[in-house]
Motif scaffolding. Structure first.
Motif, mmCIF file in Angstrom:
data_model
loop_
_atom_site.group_PDB
_atom_site.id
_atom_site.type_symbol
_atom_site.label_atom_id
_atom_site.label_comp_id
_atom_site.label_asym_id
_atom_site.label_seq_id
_atom_site.Cartn_x
_atom_site.Cartn_y
_atom_site.Cartn_z
ATOM 1 N N SER A 62 0.818 -1.214 0.000
ATOM 2 C CA SER A 62 0.000 0.000 0.000
ATOM 3 C C SER A 62 0.848 1.258 0.000
ATOM 4 C CB SER A 62 -0.935 -0.004 1.209
ATOM 5 O OG SER A 62 -0.181 -0.079 2.412
ATOM 6 N N HIS A 63 1.998 1.262 0.723
ATOM 7 C CA HIS A 63 2.799 2.487 0.765
ATOM 8 C C HIS A 63 3.454 2.766 -0.589
ATOM 9 C CE1 HIS A 63 5.746 -0.697 1.541
ATOM 10 N NE2 HIS A 63 6.675 0.147 1.103
ATOM 11 N N LYS A 64 3.853 1.692 -1.320
ATOM 12 C CA LYS A 64 4.394 1.902 -2.663
ATOM 13 C C LYS A 64 3.301 2.351 -3.628
ATOM 14 C CE LYS A 64 8.259 -1.332 -2.337
ATOM 15 N NZ LYS A 64 8.901 -2.530 -2.956
ATOM 16 N N LEU A 65 2.108 1.789 -3.456
ATOM 17 C CA LEU A 65 1.002 2.191 -4.320
ATOM 18 C C LEU A 65 0.633 3.652 -4.092
ATOM 19 C CD1 LEU A 65 -1.238 1.513 -6.341
ATOM 20 C CD2 LEU A 65 -2.637 0.760 -4.403
ATOM 21 N N ARG A 66 0.648 4.081 -2.799
ATOM 22 C CA ARG A 66 0.321 5.474 -2.509
ATOM 23 C C ARG A 66 1.352 6.411 -3.140
ATOM 24 N NH1 ARG A 66 0.678 5.256 2.566
ATOM 25 N NH2 ARG A 66 -1.484 4.714 3.001
#
Length: 707
Positions: A129-133
């Protein structure tokens, strides 16, 4: 092959979803109706399938899909209000709209790998999720386009396929990055183009509320008044790139000149078939019909449908009856409101100007396209009646004024440079193009007047039918020899023999005193007169008769220029208040002016002019322009002012004589005296040396900046 390519883009949850293979062009689908079946139910075969690679990310965002408005349901998933709404799309699957609304920032950090909702699987694989954000923020949100609280993010989905390079390659193997317009749902590739696209919507009044909601309210219009004629204009009416019906208030002088021309022609014969080939708002044709009445039969043409509608509304606004020249006549076009009386008829047409001029004959044609008029000259002279008038307004001043010389060569076939007399050069270029078009139709022309001002070049000619007239007209198109050192100029002599030394034709001796080539050949240009004195005097009378005070000063200057005489010798004695004169007295004045036009055998005015500031002597105070004209006249030369240049002097004196008289009546600056005439305190040798040094300095400077 197409199904295999699509299966690779579907998530692992495809086995649970019992839907057919999606169509690639359905990047957005409408929101489900309240009484429809749940999203988890099997979709019928006839129902439209969701977009490719959007099974885990539906075409509607949860924040927009829950909105009850119709316009909210039509927006693409790349259009969001906040970055968080875009992040929620990664966790949304089919039928999970309600659960998506309950997600918060804690759920986003759950550690589940998710794919980007705006990128295909091949471009961006599933990640935490942090890479996607970070991916959503840096790639999609950072380069978004903002409009009324929404962000149009860049989209990499197969909404806009790129044409394949190799034969047999899958059509959707390459996807182009693009934006989705929030107003018209168009797809734009570049961000700068998207900004311009949205700006054009705003300029036309098409916004989120007026375009998507299909509001029937018309954009606010403004009513302007010019010479007792009301005209309704659209927003941004003075910017041609932002409106369909262009109206330029700065062209009022142009419209008044053309009106006086038509009024003078109407005194010769009536009724006249008149055409305004590019009507726009119809202001020019309305002035003709309203003030000249039954003497003219006006036809206003425009190819744009919105302009035709606006012309019809302006006709009713001025109590003029509209005759629509089309197969299907609109109902109510000829019906005026109660209590209104029709002042005349105007025929409104919607077709290409070239087609209209080929189909019908006219006595008076006015061409005023946006830019050059060369594309319409052949059609204008094809069916123009004998002794009719063609007026041409050219607004491509960048090419005519030698700022874009390659465009002038392309449109007019003319070689020009920037000179001190560049405005008259532009007028002679347009007249030469008009003369060639007339000669191709076996017609000749008589130039009534040519005007070149800041925003336009206006040329008005009378048509003379017959091959003899065409041959005489063609002979008046010649080349010009222009000296780049002293700016002396002269038209080349007639004849087919090659000149051994063309520099001998110039009055100056720059070629003998300066090394190298000193002159350049310009043209072809119109070499004859640019003004008809008798017709200009009739135009002046019409301007007095119709109360056009603003144009009278310009017409008087044109008369002085055509006769090449100072203003003190002005020979028109028309009454300043023609309303007090009777009809018989008016007819007598017109008859006398016509007779004087026929009997006037005065020579043509000299071509071109000199700028008094351009040829001033360094260290010397010039005389006043009005006194300098008197000095030239006393020396035996024809002289007058010119409308082309406020400080220009039209004279038949050679440049050397012009400079010598200017030197004779100039005073040195160091004496502090402003009196005219020779200064006795300064020796003649000293003054001559100063003049020679000044001429040499100017020659060196002009040689450094050759055009």
């Amino acid at each position: 092959m197409e199904n295999m390519a699509e299966e690779e883009l579907l998530p692992l949850q495809e086995e649970a979803a019992q839907v057919p293979t999606p169509a690639p062009d359905s990047a957005r689908v409408p929101a489900p109706a309240p009484d429809s079946v749940p999203a988890s139910a099997p979709t019928p075969a006839s129902a439209p399938a969701p977009a490719l690679a959007l099974a885990q990310a539906p075409a509607l965002s949860p924040s927009l899909a829950s909105a009850p408005e119709e316009d909210e349901s039509k927006r693409h998933i790349s259009i969001q209000r906040q970055l968080g709404d875009l992040e929620k799309l990664a966790f949304v699957t089919e039928g999970d709209f309600d659960s998506a609304n309950s997600l918060n920032s804690d759920n986003l950090d759950a550690g589940n790998k998710q794919v980007c909702p705006l990128c295909p699987k091949e471009k961006f694989r599933a990640c935490n999720s942090h890479k996607l954000r970070r991916h959503l923020q840096n790639l999609h949100w950072k380069v978004s386009v903002e409009f009324e609280g929404y962000r149009m993010c860049i989209c990499h989905l197969p909404c806009r396929p790129v044409k394949p390079n190799n034969i047999g390659e899958q059509i959707f193997s390459k996807m182009g990055a693009h934006y989705h317009c929030i107003i018209c749902s168009a797809t734009i590739t570049r961000r700068t183009d998207m900004l311009g696209h949205v700006r054009r919507h705003v300029n036309k009044g098409e916004t989120k509320s007026s375009y998507i909601a299909a509001s029937t309210a018309k954009p606010c219009t403004e009513i302007l008044k010019e010479t007792d004629t009301d005209v309704q204009v659209c927003p941004n009416y003075s910017i041609p790139q932002k409106t369909d019906s262009y109206f330029n208030p700065k062209m009022k002088l142009n419209r008044q000149l053309i009106f006086c021309t038509l009024a003078a022609l109407a005194e010769e014969r009536k009724p006249l078939e008149c055409l305004d080939a590019f009507g726009a708002t119809g202001i020019m044709g309305l002035q003709w019909a309203k003030h000249l009445g039954n003497a003219v039969k006006v036809t206003i043409n425009d190819l744009n449908e919105n302009s035709v509608t606006l012309i019809q509304e302006n006709c009713h606004l001025n109590k003029l009856k509209v005759v629509v020249d089309s197969k299907e006549k609109k109902e109510g076009d000829d019906i005026l409101e109660e209590g209104e009386e029709s002042l005349g008829n105007i025929k409104v047409t919607k077709m290409d100007a070239n087609v209209l001029m080929h189909l019908r004959s006219f006595d008076f044609i006015h061409l005023d396209p946006f830019g050059t008029s060369v594309n319409y000259l052949d059609s204008a002279f094809r069916n123009i009646r004998n002794l009719g008038i063609v007026s041409v307004t050219s607004t491509d001043i960048s090419s005519l004024y030698a700022k874009a010389q390659h465009v002038a060569r392309r449109h007019y076939g003319c070689n020009i440079v920037r000179t001190e007399y560049y405005k008259e050069l532009a007028a002679r270029i347009v007249v030469a193009a008009v003369a060639r078009a007339a000669a191709r139709c076996n017609k000749g022309i008589e130039v009534l007047f040519a005007v070149a001002l800041e925003h336009f070049v206006l040329v008005v000619v009378r048509v003379l039918r017959g091959p003899t007239s065409a041959d005489e007209t063609a002979k008046k198109i010649q080349y010009l020899i222009h000296c780049q050192w002293c700016e002396e100029r002269i038209f080349q002599k007639d004849g087919n023999m090659v000149e051994e030394n063309p520099y001998r034709q110039l009055p100056c001796n720059c070629h003998g005193s300066m090394p190298g080539k000193t002159a350049i050949e310009l043209g072809p240009l119109w070499s004859s007169s640019l003004f008809n004195t008798g017709f200009l005097k009739r135009m002046l009378f019409e301007s007095l008769h119709h109360g056009l005070d603003e144009i009278q000063t310009l017409i008087k200057t044109l008369i002085f220029e055509s006769e090449c005489t100072p203003q003190s010798q002005f020979s028109v004695h028309a009454s300043s208040n023609p309303n007090k004169q009777g009809k018989r007295r008016s007819n007598e004045i017109i008859t006398n002016l016509a007779k004087k036009q026929k009997t006037d055998v005065s020579t043509e005015h000299p071509p071109f002019y000199y700028n008094i500031h351009r040829h001033s002597i360094k260290g010397m105070n010039m005389p006043k322009l009005k006194k300098f004209l008197c000095y030239l006249s006393q020396a035996g030369f024809r002289v007058s002012r010119t409308h082309f240049d406020p400080m220009g002097v039209r004279t038949d004196a050679p440049l050397m004589q012009f400079k010598s008289i200017l030197l004779k009546y100039s005073t040195p600056t160091y004496t502090g005296g402003q009196s005219e005439g020779n200064v006795q305190s300064a020796s003649e040798d000293t003054v001559a040396d100063r003049v020679e040094m000044s001429v040499n300095d100017k020659a060196e400077a002009s040689g450094c900046r050759r055009w």
